[in-house]
Design a protein around this motif. Structure first.
Motif, PDB file in Angstrom:
ATOM      1  N   ASN A  57      84.150 -41.192 -65.297  1.00  0.00           N
ATOM      2  CA  ASN A  57      84.160 -42.488 -65.984  1.00  0.00           C
ATOM      3  C   ASN A  57      83.296 -42.487 -67.232  1.00  0.00           C
ATOM      4  O   ASN A  57      83.230 -43.493 -67.928  1.00  0.00           O
ATOM      5  CB  ASN A  57      83.714 -43.606 -65.040  1.00  0.00           C
ATOM      6  CG  ASN A  57      84.791 -43.959 -64.038  1.00  0.00           C
ATOM      7  OD1 ASN A  57      85.974 -43.785 -64.306  1.00  0.00           O
ATOM      8  ND2 ASN A  57      84.380 -44.443 -62.885  1.00  0.00           N
ATOM      9  N   GLN A  58      82.625 -41.361 -67.529  1.00  0.00           N
ATOM     10  CA  GLN A  58      81.815 -41.251 -68.744  1.00  0.00           C
ATOM     11  C   GLN A  58      82.747 -41.052 -69.945  1.00  0.00           C
ATOM     12  O   GLN A  58      83.931 -40.792 -69.785  1.00  0.00           O
ATOM     13  CB  GLN A  58      80.861 -40.048 -68.645  1.00  0.00           C
ATOM     14  CG  GLN A  58      79.917 -40.110 -67.463  1.00  0.00           C
ATOM     15  CD  GLN A  58      79.001 -38.902 -67.426  1.00  0.00           C
ATOM     16  OE1 GLN A  58      77.911 -38.962 -67.967  1.00  0.00           O
ATOM     17  NE2 GLN A  58      79.451 -37.821 -66.814  1.00  0.00           N
ATOM     18  N   ALA A 110      83.385 -33.936 -70.153  1.00  0.00           N
ATOM     19  CA  ALA A 110      83.709 -32.514 -70.332  1.00  0.00           C
ATOM     20  C   ALA A 110      82.467 -31.652 -70.142  1.00  0.00           C
ATOM     21  O   ALA A 110      82.521 -30.609 -69.485  1.00  0.00           O
ATOM     22  CB  ALA A 110      84.321 -32.281 -71.716  1.00  0.00           C
ATOM     23  N   LEU A 111      81.345 -32.091 -70.690  1.00  0.00           N
ATOM     24  CA  LEU A 111      80.101 -31.333 -70.550  1.00  0.00           C
ATOM     25  C   LEU A 111      79.650 -31.279 -69.096  1.00  0.00           C
ATOM     26  O   LEU A 111      79.235 -30.231 -68.596  1.00  0.00           O
ATOM     27  CB  LEU A 111      79.006 -31.934 -71.439  1.00  0.00           C
ATOM     28  CG  LEU A 111      77.655 -31.226 -71.403  1.00  0.00           C
ATOM     29  CD1 LEU A 111      77.782 -29.757 -71.809  1.00  0.00           C
ATOM     30  CD2 LEU A 111      76.665 -31.953 -72.319  1.00  0.00           C
ATOM     31  N   ALA A 112      79.749 -32.392 -68.390  1.00  0.00           N
ATOM     32  CA  ALA A 112      79.365 -32.431 -66.980  1.00  0.00           C
ATOM     33  C   ALA A 112      80.233 -31.485 -66.161  1.00  0.00           C
ATOM     34  O   ALA A 112      79.725 -30.708 -65.344  1.00  0.00           O
ATOM     35  CB  ALA A 112      79.465 -33.856 -66.432  1.00  0.00           C
ATOM     36  N   GLN A 157      83.080 -39.373 -54.866  1.00  0.00           N
ATOM     37  CA  GLN A 157      82.664 -40.570 -55.607  1.00  0.00           C
ATOM     38  C   GLN A 157      81.815 -40.194 -56.815  1.00  0.00           C
ATOM     39  O   GLN A 157      81.931 -40.804 -57.879  1.00  0.00           O
ATOM     40  CB  GLN A 157      81.895 -41.520 -54.693  1.00  0.00           C
ATOM     41  CG  GLN A 157      82.758 -42.181 -53.646  1.00  0.00           C
ATOM     42  CD  GLN A 157      81.950 -43.002 -52.651  1.00  0.00           C
ATOM     43  OE1 GLN A 157      80.756 -43.182 -52.788  1.00  0.00           O
ATOM     44  NE2 GLN A 157      82.625 -43.504 -51.629  1.00  0.00           N
ATOM     45  N   VAL A 158      80.951 -39.182 -56.645  1.00  0.00           N
ATOM     46  CA  VAL A 158      80.122 -38.736 -57.769  1.00  0.00           C
ATOM     47  C   VAL A 158      81.009 -38.170 -58.872  1.00  0.00           C
ATOM     48  O   VAL A 158      80.824 -38.483 -60.054  1.00  0.00           O
ATOM     49  CB  VAL A 158      79.066 -37.697 -57.312  1.00  0.00           C
ATOM     50  CG1 VAL A 158      78.369 -37.064 -58.502  1.00  0.00           C
ATOM     51  CG2 VAL A 158      78.058 -38.351 -56.383  1.00  0.00           C
ATOM     52  N   ILE A 159      81.992 -37.344 -58.494  1.00  0.00           N
ATOM     53  CA  ILE A 159      82.921 -36.791 -59.481  1.00  0.00           C
ATOM     54  C   ILE A 159      83.659 -37.926 -60.187  1.00  0.00           C
ATOM     55  O   ILE A 159      83.825 -37.907 -61.406  1.00  0.00           O
ATOM     56  CB  ILE A 159      83.931 -35.817 -58.826  1.00  0.00           C
ATOM     57  CG1 ILE A 159      83.234 -34.520 -58.441  1.00  0.00           C
ATOM     58  CG2 ILE A 159      85.095 -35.524 -59.747  1.00  0.00           C
ATOM     59  CD1 ILE A 159      82.876 -33.613 -59.582  1.00  0.00           C
ATOM     60  N   ALA A 160      84.072 -38.940 -59.440  1.00  0.00           N
ATOM     61  CA  ALA A 160      84.757 -40.082 -60.051  1.00  0.00           C
ATOM     62  C   ALA A 160      83.846 -40.778 -61.056  1.00  0.00           C
ATOM     63  O   ALA A 160      84.292 -41.147 -62.150  1.00  0.00           O
ATOM     64  CB  ALA A 160      85.215 -41.061 -58.969  1.00  0.00           C
TER      65      ALA A 160
END
Length: 105
Positions: A20-21, A27-29, A13-16
């Motif tokens: 959504n950014q 890409a930076l994350a 869920q965190v990756i999702a």
């Protein structure tokens, strides 16, 4: 494996939410998390700030392009932290490394 499924679900869920950014933040994350998950040792903040600039086909790095430390923390939605003691960047919890290693490319 106990809570493995629950943790995978939470980190999924965190990756999702990271995805959504906007494209640049996403890409930076993902680059930041990939470097931290795959690094063989703790990275110093300035090492990470330069590492995330590396791209295939890019032969020069301009340190002025490197993201500010607050930007790195913001785009990673609380998954990373910076040690004030030695200025190294860490994943917030060791379980992130295990879960993210399966979720990152």
């Amino acid at each position: 494996h106990g809570n493995g499924g629950l943790l995978d679900s939470v980190y999924g869920q965190v990756i999702a939410s990271l995805q959504n950014q906007d494209e640049g933040s996403k890409a930076l994350a993902m680059k930041t998390l990939a470097w931290l998950v795959k690094a063989k040792r703790a990275l110093i903040l300035n090492e990470l700030r330069v590492a995330v600039l590396i791209e295939e086909g890019r032969y020069e790095l301009d340190e002025l392009d490197s993201p500010h430390w607050t930007t790195l923390l913001d785009v990673c939605s609380g998954l990373v932290m910076i040690s004030e003691k030695n200025n190294t960047v860490h994943l917030f919890h060791f379980t992130i490394q295990v879960s993210m290693s399966f979720l990152l490319p």
